[in-house]
Structures are given as structure tokens and as C-alpha cells.
Design a protein around this motif. Structure first.
Motif, PDB file in Angstrom:
ATOM      1  N   GLU A 131       0.425  -1.162   0.120  1.00 21.74           N
ATOM      2  CA  GLU A 131       0.196   0.010  -0.019  1.00 21.74           C
ATOM      3  C   GLU A 131       0.536   1.561   0.072  1.00 21.74           C
ATOM      4  OE1 GLU A 131      -4.030  -0.374   2.435  1.00 21.74           O
ATOM      5  OE2 GLU A 131      -2.617  -2.157   2.727  1.00 21.74           O
ATOM      6  N   TYR A 136      -4.642   3.632  -7.258  1.00 21.06           N
ATOM      7  CA  TYR A 136      -5.320   2.849  -8.319  1.00 21.06           C
ATOM      8  C   TYR A 136      -6.022   4.328  -9.756  1.00 21.06           C
ATOM      9  CZ  TYR A 136      -5.805  -1.886  -6.455  1.00 21.06           C
ATOM     10  OH  TYR A 136      -4.867  -2.562  -6.119  1.00 21.06           O
ATOM     11  N   LEU A 139     -10.341   1.924 -12.076  1.00 17.13           N
ATOM     12  CA  LEU A 139     -10.048  -0.157 -11.957  1.00 17.13           C
ATOM     13  C   LEU A 139      -8.567  -0.091 -12.212  1.00 17.13           C
ATOM     14  CD1 LEU A 139     -13.458  -0.902 -13.663  1.00 17.13           C
ATOM     15  CD2 LEU A 139     -12.953  -0.691 -11.030  1.00 17.13           C
ATOM     16  N   ARG A 140      -7.547   0.740 -12.330  1.00 21.89           N
ATOM     17  CA  ARG A 140      -6.534   0.317 -12.805  1.00 21.89           C
ATOM     18  C   ARG A 140      -5.338   0.634 -11.881  1.00 21.89           C
ATOM     19  NH1 ARG A 140      -4.966  -0.483 -17.563  1.00 21.89           N
ATOM     20  NH2 ARG A 140      -2.676   0.243 -17.382  1.00 21.89           N
ATOM     21  N   ILE A 141      -4.658  -0.053 -10.889  1.00 23.05           N
ATOM     22  CA  ILE A 141      -3.863  -0.121  -9.929  1.00 23.05           C
ATOM     23  C   ILE A 141      -2.189   0.215 -10.774  1.00 23.05           C
ATOM     24  CG2 ILE A 141      -2.765  -2.592 -10.180  1.00 23.05           C
ATOM     25  CD1 ILE A 141      -1.820  -2.748  -7.629  1.00 23.05           C
ATOM     26  N   ASN A 166      -3.348  -5.444 -14.126  1.00 21.62           N
ATOM     27  CA  ASN A 166      -4.572  -4.807 -14.971  1.00 21.62           C
ATOM     28  C   ASN A 166      -5.291  -5.511 -16.023  1.00 21.62           C
ATOM     29  OD1 ASN A 166      -4.622  -2.347 -13.110  1.00 21.62           O
ATOM     30  ND2 ASN A 166      -3.137  -1.477 -14.554  1.00 21.62           N
ATOM     31  N   ARG A 174     -12.659  -6.119  -9.695  1.00 24.05           N
ATOM     32  CA  ARG A 174     -12.729  -4.902  -8.999  1.00 24.05           C
ATOM     33  C   ARG A 174     -14.115  -4.016  -9.443  1.00 24.05           C
ATOM     34  NH1 ARG A 174      -7.032  -3.637 -11.423  1.00 24.05           N
ATOM     35  NH2 ARG A 174      -5.674  -5.334 -10.745  1.00 24.05           N
ATOM     36  N   HIS A 228      -9.215  -9.130  -3.211  1.00 21.19           N
ATOM     37  CA  HIS A 228      -8.870  -7.593  -4.166  1.00 21.19           C
ATOM     38  C   HIS A 228      -9.681  -6.067  -2.664  1.00 21.19           C
ATOM     39  CE1 HIS A 228      -8.945  -9.374  -7.706  1.00 21.19           C
ATOM     40  NE2 HIS A 228     -10.277 -10.227  -7.282  1.00 21.19           N
ATOM     41  N   TYR A 231      -7.697  -3.503  -3.393  1.00 23.16           N
ATOM     42  CA  TYR A 231      -8.839  -1.720  -3.756  1.00 23.16           C
ATOM     43  C   TYR A 231      -9.603  -1.127  -3.635  1.00 23.16           C
ATOM     44  CZ  TYR A 231     -11.841  -0.320  -7.945  1.00 23.16           C
ATOM     45  OH  TYR A 231     -12.859   0.691  -8.287  1.00 23.16           O
ATOM     46  N   CYS A 232     -10.214  -2.239  -2.380  1.00 27.53           N
ATOM     47  CA  CYS A 232     -11.797  -1.433  -1.888  1.00 27.53           C
ATOM     48  C   CYS A 232     -10.823  -0.325  -0.062  1.00 27.53           C
ATOM     49  CB  CYS A 232     -12.457  -2.393  -1.167  1.00 27.53           C
ATOM     50  SG  CYS A 232     -13.052  -3.855  -2.290  1.00 27.53           S
ATOM     51  N   TRP A 234      -8.866   1.957  -0.967  1.00 21.21           N
ATOM     52  CA  TRP A 234      -8.222   2.226  -1.541  1.00 21.21           C
ATOM     53  C   TRP A 234      -9.075   3.286  -1.898  1.00 21.21           C
ATOM     54  CZ3 TRP A 234      -9.672   3.557  -6.643  1.00 21.21           C
ATOM     55  CH2 TRP A 234      -9.845   5.372  -6.944  1.00 21.21           C
ATOM     56  N   TYR A 235     -10.578   2.819  -2.592  1.00 17.70           N
ATOM     57  CA  TYR A 235     -11.908   3.404  -2.382  1.00 17.70           C
ATOM     58  C   TYR A 235     -11.919   3.946  -1.628  1.00 17.70           C
ATOM     59  CZ  TYR A 235     -15.964   4.682  -4.487  1.00 17.70           C
ATOM     60  OH  TYR A 235     -17.574   5.057  -5.235  1.00 17.70           O
TER      61      TYR A 235
END
Length: 255
Positions: A131, A136, A139-141, A166, A174, A228, A231-232, A234-235
Motif C-alpha cells: 500500500e 489506483y 479500476l487500474r492499479i 491490470n 474490481r 482485492h 482496491y477496496c 483505496w476506494y
């Protein structure tokens, strides 16, 4: 990708047999003048124990199992396998080193292949905190601009040289998580608006309870065992609606 909290101590079978297994393998490497020259049947017999059930049980302690690199579950990336961060074909002496073993999905294992991670390292999900390296873009890391090593982060993500983080098989889940998070946001927004419009303490308390329940559900998506989760996390950190709800439930309601 998130930090993988690998159990620190090797399983007893590795403590008891690791040196013997390594010695036998290295004797063959020397006898045949290279790992690649060992006959396949003999090589498979010499290395098979890195997949010992006791090693797998201690390495795959998450349920459901997920890849430590792309965070997918088996239905998204194939069976989770024992991975050598430093490839055993290049560094056979590390074949049975606990610190060199990681859980990886079949697709990431194929993408990583025999990448020489000593010469060209990628982000190590146990040693490094992913992290700190990744963020992101929708949807792309992508590599974080503040990553300790931006080049290493970019290589980890890379389509052909790295793990191809990706590709469609990862963008689709994602997307599904994004839809769930949007649904939670709508719920939180409705409860927040009702809270702000209420004058009665009882109604405000009910809305706080609803907000807390929704936030608890959202937090399950960030658990290290969840697919994932990176991703969560980060969002959620970027969502004003979710952050406002978190702040709201933390404020005491006066009489």
C-alpha cells in the motif's frame, strides 16, 4: 495488493528436513553441472517436498485462499500454488527456505515465471508494504508517486515483464466491487441525509445505527482475508461519502 501477514515460523516438517532436502538437491545441481541439467524425473523427486501438505497448510492459512500478489481467489486465477519469490531454477539453494515461499495463483505464477527477482526485484508482499507502492486510477492499479521504489512498483504491475495486474480477469472483479461500494455509498448518503434532516434524538440514533451497520459491512471488504482488499481500501479512503459517514458516527449525540 496488500501486506501479506505470513506466519513467521516455518512448519516443523521444514525445520526437520529442510537441510537434508536442500543438500540432496544441491548435490544433484553440482553433479549435473546446473539445476537445468538435472533429469526431469530426478529433479521432480528432489524438489517435490516444497509442496508438502504441512507447508501448504501453514502457507495457505487464509480461507478462502487467495493470491498474495493479485489478491484473487482460485475461481479467478486458478489454484493457489507454492511460489518461490527467488526462482528455484536460478537459486536452487532457496527451494526449501521458508522466507522464499509465498502463496500465488496459477496465472500470476505463470506471469512471474523465472523472473530474476534478485537482479530485478518486484514488490514482495511480506517484506514490503504494497500500500506504500501502489494506488489506483479508477479500476487500474498504478505505481504511487510516493512509492519507495517507483520502478519496482511499475515492474510488478507490468503486462509482459511483471505480473500483469491490470488484465481483464482482475478488472472485472474490481468492477463488481465498485458496484457494491457504490450501493453502500447510496445507502450511507440516504442515512446521512435522514440524520441531518432529523430533529428527534431517537431518529438520529436510528440513523447512526444504520450508518454503523453499513460501515461494518463495508469494512469486511477491506479485511486481509477478502479478495482485492487493496482496491477496496483505496476506494474507501477516496470516498467523501464513506469518510463523512465514518466521521458522523464518531460524533456523540447530545440530548
Amino acid at each position: 495488493m496488500i501486506h501479506f501477514n505470513k506466519l513467521p515460523n516455518p512448519p516443523q516438517v521444514l525445520i526437520d528436513n529442510g537441510v537434508v532436502w536442500t543438500t540432496a538437491l544441491m548435490d544433484a545441481v553440482n553433479a549435473y553441472a546446473g539445476y537445468e541439467n538435472i533429469p526431469s524425473a530426478e529433479k521432480n523427486e528432489l524438489i517435490k517436498n516444497y509442496k508438502h501438505i504441512d507447508i501448504k497448510n501453514q502457507l495457505f492459512f487464509y480461507e478462502p485462499m487467495k493470491c498474495c500478489f493479485c489478491e484473487c481467489i482460485p475461481s479467478e486465477g486458478g489454484h493457489v500454488e507454492v511460489e518461490h519469490y527467488h526462482p528455484k531454477s536460478l537459486y536452487p539453494k532457496e527451494t526449501f527456505e521458508w522466507d522464499n515461499l509465498l502463496p500465488i495463483c496459477r496465472i500470476c505464477n505463470g506471469n512471474k515465471s523465472a523472473l530474476d527477482t534478485i537482479v530485478t526485484p518486484i514488490v514482495h508482499p511480506v517484506i514490503n508494504d504494497p500500500e506504500e507502492y501502489f494506488t489506483y486510477d479508477f479500476l487500474r492499479i498504478i505505481a504511487s508517486e510516493t512509492a519507495p521504489d517507483v520502478e519496482m512498483a511499475n515492474l510488478t504491475i507490468h503486462e509482459t515483464e511483471g505480473l500483469d495486474l491490470n488484465n481483464t480477469r482482475l478488472i472485472l472483479p474490481r468492477s463488481a466491487l465498485l458496484a457494491s461500494l457504490h450501493s453502500y455509498e447510496n445507502e450511507l448518503l440516504r442515512f446521512t441525509e435522514e440524520f441531518n434532516a432529523s430533529v428527534q434524538k431517537a431518529k438520529k440514533l436510528r440513523m447512526i445505527a444504520h450508518l454503523s451497520s453499513s460501515l461494518d459491512s463495508i469494512n469486511t471488504l477491506t479485511d486481509e482475508k477478502s479478495k482485492h482488499a487493496g482496491y477496496c481500501r483505496w476506494y474507501i479512503s477516496q470516498s467523501n461519502i464513506i469518510q463523512n459517514a465514518i466521521a458522523l458516527v464518531a460524533i456523540p449525540i447530545d440530548d
